[in-house]
Write a protein that holds these residues in place. Sequence first.
Motif, PDB file in Angstrom:
ATOM      1  N   MET A   5       0.828  -1.202   0.000  1.00  0.00           N
ATOM      2  CA  MET A   5       0.000   0.000   0.000  1.00  0.00           C
ATOM      3  C   MET A   5       0.863   1.252   0.000  1.00  0.00           C
ATOM      4  N   ASN A   6       2.147   1.116   0.278  1.00  0.00           N
ATOM      5  CA  ASN A   6       3.040   2.265   0.284  1.00  0.00           C
ATOM      6  C   ASN A   6       3.149   2.918  -1.079  1.00  0.00           C
ATOM      7  N   TYR A   7       2.636   2.279  -2.099  1.00  0.00           N
ATOM      8  CA  TYR A   7       2.592   2.882  -3.420  1.00  0.00           C
ATOM      9  C   TYR A   7       1.837   4.212  -3.365  1.00  0.00           C
ATOM     10  N   TYR A   8       0.827   4.271  -2.504  1.00  0.00           N
ATOM     11  CA  TYR A   8       0.015   5.477  -2.383  1.00  0.00           C
ATOM     12  C   TYR A   8       0.234   6.232  -1.069  1.00  0.00           C
ATOM     13  N   HIS A   9       0.793   5.585  -0.069  1.00  0.00           N
ATOM     14  CA  HIS A   9       0.954   6.198   1.246  1.00  0.00           C
ATOM     15  C   HIS A   9       2.334   5.872   1.792  1.00  0.00           C
ATOM     16  N   ALA A  10       2.869   6.772   2.615  1.00  0.00           N
ATOM     17  CA  ALA A  10       4.130   6.473   3.295  1.00  0.00           C
ATOM     18  C   ALA A  10       3.908   5.327   4.270  1.00  0.00           C
ATOM     19  N   GLU A  11       2.815   5.351   4.995  1.00  0.00           N
ATOM     20  CA  GLU A  11       2.446   4.288   5.926  1.00  0.00           C
ATOM     21  C   GLU A  11       0.935   4.097   5.856  1.00  0.00           C
ATOM     22  N   PRO A  12       0.464   2.840   5.910  1.00  0.00           N
ATOM     23  CA  PRO A  12      -0.984   2.624   5.944  1.00  0.00           C
ATOM     24  C   PRO A  12      -1.578   3.206   7.237  1.00  0.00           C
ATOM     25  N   ARG A  13      -2.823   3.633   7.179  1.00  0.00           N
ATOM     26  CA  ARG A  13      -3.482   4.159   8.375  1.00  0.00           C
ATOM     27  C   ARG A  13      -3.515   3.086   9.452  1.00  0.00           C
ATOM     28  N   PHE A  36     -14.568   0.879   6.484  1.00  0.00           N
ATOM     29  CA  PHE A  36     -13.844   2.136   6.594  1.00  0.00           C
ATOM     30  C   PHE A  36     -14.635   3.238   5.907  1.00  0.00           C
ATOM     31  N   PRO A  37     -15.384   4.009   6.680  1.00  0.00           N
ATOM     32  CA  PRO A  37     -16.149   5.093   6.052  1.00  0.00           C
ATOM     33  C   PRO A  37     -15.203   6.173   5.515  1.00  0.00           C
ATOM     34  N   ASN A  38     -15.639   6.819   4.479  1.00  0.00           N
ATOM     35  CA  ASN A  38     -14.915   7.952   3.897  1.00  0.00           C
ATOM     36  C   ASN A  38     -13.542   7.586   3.341  1.00  0.00           C
ATOM     37  N   LEU A  39     -13.421   6.405   2.761  1.00  0.00           N
ATOM     38  CA  LEU A  39     -12.167   6.057   2.098  1.00  0.00           C
ATOM     39  C   LEU A  39     -11.945   6.978   0.910  1.00  0.00           C
ATOM     40  N   THR A  40     -10.735   7.394   0.718  1.00  0.00           N
ATOM     41  CA  THR A  40     -10.406   8.209  -0.442  1.00  0.00           C
ATOM     42  C   THR A  40     -10.087   7.291  -1.620  1.00  0.00           C
ATOM     43  N   VAL A  41     -10.126   7.830  -2.816  1.00  0.00           N
ATOM     44  CA  VAL A  41      -9.787   7.049  -4.011  1.00  0.00           C
ATOM     45  C   VAL A  41      -8.376   6.467  -3.893  1.00  0.00           C
ATOM     46  N   PRO A  42      -7.356   7.247  -3.491  1.00  0.00           N
ATOM     47  CA  PRO A  42      -6.015   6.648  -3.361  1.00  0.00           C
ATOM     48  C   PRO A  42      -5.959   5.508  -2.330  1.00  0.00           C
ATOM     49  N   GLU A  43      -6.742   5.609  -1.270  1.00  0.00           N
ATOM     50  CA  GLU A  43      -6.753   4.525  -0.277  1.00  0.00           C
ATOM     51  C   GLU A  43      -7.366   3.255  -0.861  1.00  0.00           C
ATOM     52  N   VAL A  44      -8.463   3.396  -1.589  1.00  0.00           N
ATOM     53  CA  VAL A  44      -9.073   2.219  -2.232  1.00  0.00           C
ATOM     54  C   VAL A  44      -8.110   1.650  -3.265  1.00  0.00           C
ATOM     55  N   GLY A  46      -4.935   1.783  -3.176  1.00  0.00           N
ATOM     56  CA  GLY A  46      -3.876   1.114  -2.419  1.00  0.00           C
ATOM     57  C   GLY A  46      -4.272  -0.283  -1.983  1.00  0.00           C
ATOM     58  N   TRP A  47      -5.494  -0.437  -1.475  1.00  0.00           N
ATOM     59  CA  TRP A  47      -5.990  -1.766  -1.094  1.00  0.00           C
ATOM     60  C   TRP A  47      -6.036  -2.687  -2.313  1.00  0.00           C
ATOM     61  N   CYS A  67     -16.316   5.435  -5.143  1.00  0.00           N
ATOM     62  CA  CYS A  67     -15.088   5.763  -5.878  1.00  0.00           C
ATOM     63  C   CYS A  67     -15.310   5.700  -7.374  1.00  0.00           C
ATOM     64  N   GLY A  68     -16.350   4.999  -7.763  1.00  0.00           N
ATOM     65  CA  GLY A  68     -16.750   4.959  -9.158  1.00  0.00           C
ATOM     66  C   GLY A  68     -15.678   4.556 -10.141  1.00  0.00           C
ATOM     67  N   ASP A  69     -15.642   5.298 -11.230  1.00  0.00           N
ATOM     68  CA  ASP A  69     -14.759   4.971 -12.342  1.00  0.00           C
ATOM     69  C   ASP A  69     -13.280   5.050 -11.970  1.00  0.00           C
ATOM     70  N   ALA A  70     -12.948   5.828 -10.938  1.00  0.00           N
ATOM     71  CA  ALA A  70     -11.553   6.085 -10.590  1.00  0.00           C
ATOM     72  C   ALA A  70     -10.791   4.830 -10.163  1.00  0.00           C
ATOM     73  N   VAL A  71     -11.478   3.822  -9.661  1.00  0.00           N
ATOM     74  CA  VAL A  71     -10.776   2.634  -9.171  1.00  0.00           C
ATOM     75  C   VAL A  71     -10.816   1.458 -10.146  1.00  0.00           C
ATOM     76  N   LEU A  72     -11.537   1.593 -11.242  1.00  0.00           N
ATOM     77  CA  LEU A  72     -11.687   0.467 -12.170  1.00  0.00           C
ATOM     78  C   LEU A  72     -10.362   0.050 -12.797  1.00  0.00           C
ATOM     79  N   GLY A  73      -9.500   0.994 -13.114  1.00  0.00           N
ATOM     80  CA  GLY A  73      -8.199   0.663 -13.706  1.00  0.00           C
ATOM     81  C   GLY A  73      -7.351  -0.169 -12.765  1.00  0.00           C
ATOM     82  N   GLN A  74      -7.308   0.200 -11.482  1.00  0.00           N
ATOM     83  CA  GLN A  74      -6.529  -0.570 -10.512  1.00  0.00           C
ATOM     84  C   GLN A  74      -7.169  -1.925 -10.260  1.00  0.00           C
ATOM     85  N   LEU A  75      -8.500  -1.987 -10.238  1.00  0.00           N
ATOM     86  CA  LEU A  75      -9.172  -3.270 -10.051  1.00  0.00           C
ATOM     87  C   LEU A  75      -8.871  -4.201 -11.214  1.00  0.00           C
ATOM     88  N   GLN A  76      -8.845  -3.675 -12.426  1.00  0.00           N
ATOM     89  CA  GLN A  76      -8.500  -4.480 -13.600  1.00  0.00           C
ATOM     90  C   GLN A  76      -7.075  -5.002 -13.484  1.00  0.00           C
TER      91      GLN A  76
END
Length: 185
Positions: A5-13, A36-44, A46-47, A67-76
């Motif tokens: 997950m460090n790809y998107y964050h220095a440290e996971p929450r 996890f309520p209020n996950l941001t697109v980068p957090e999703v 990262g998961w 998160c809609g369309d923003a996470v489809l590329g990473q899910l693919q």
Amino acid sequence: MLASMNYYHAEPRVEFVAYARQCFEVGDRTLNLNLFPNLTVPEVQGWLKALAHNTYFTALRAENTACGDAVLGQLQATLATNRTLTALHLAGLGATRDPLAAFLTALEPYASGLRLDTVDLSGSDLQDKGLAALCTIFKLLTQGLVSVRLAATNITGRGLQGLIRTVIESGPASSAALRVLDLSN
């Protein structure tokens, strides 16, 4: 998993680390992002990136993450390498027709290696275009889908005919596997 997950964050929450430990301790093999309520697109994202080579989790629950369309590329990209996920619960993800259809079409080259038996895209703007791509994947899956939930996805009678034709033509093993087909509104 959390290290990737460090790809998107220095440290996971902190709550992510606690959740992952709890899953391993109780043997829960579902990655439930709904906790996890209020996950941001980068957090999703990262998961999802962390799931790419993960062999522990077998199900992903990301309903109503908005998160809609923003996470489809990473899910693919995740599904291109992950061979342990058997269930995708993405109801209310907020994905729209064209990106969702493109996502499903992008899965086609490696669909035969997917182990999916449950797909929930309820509440997404799938329409007939996305359903046609899903039908192609359905044909390529070696074991067939057990549960397909497509409630409130704006599919028409023509799209439904294509789905029924696909189920019938996919052979007795795949069509016998289908136990749940939700097309309610």
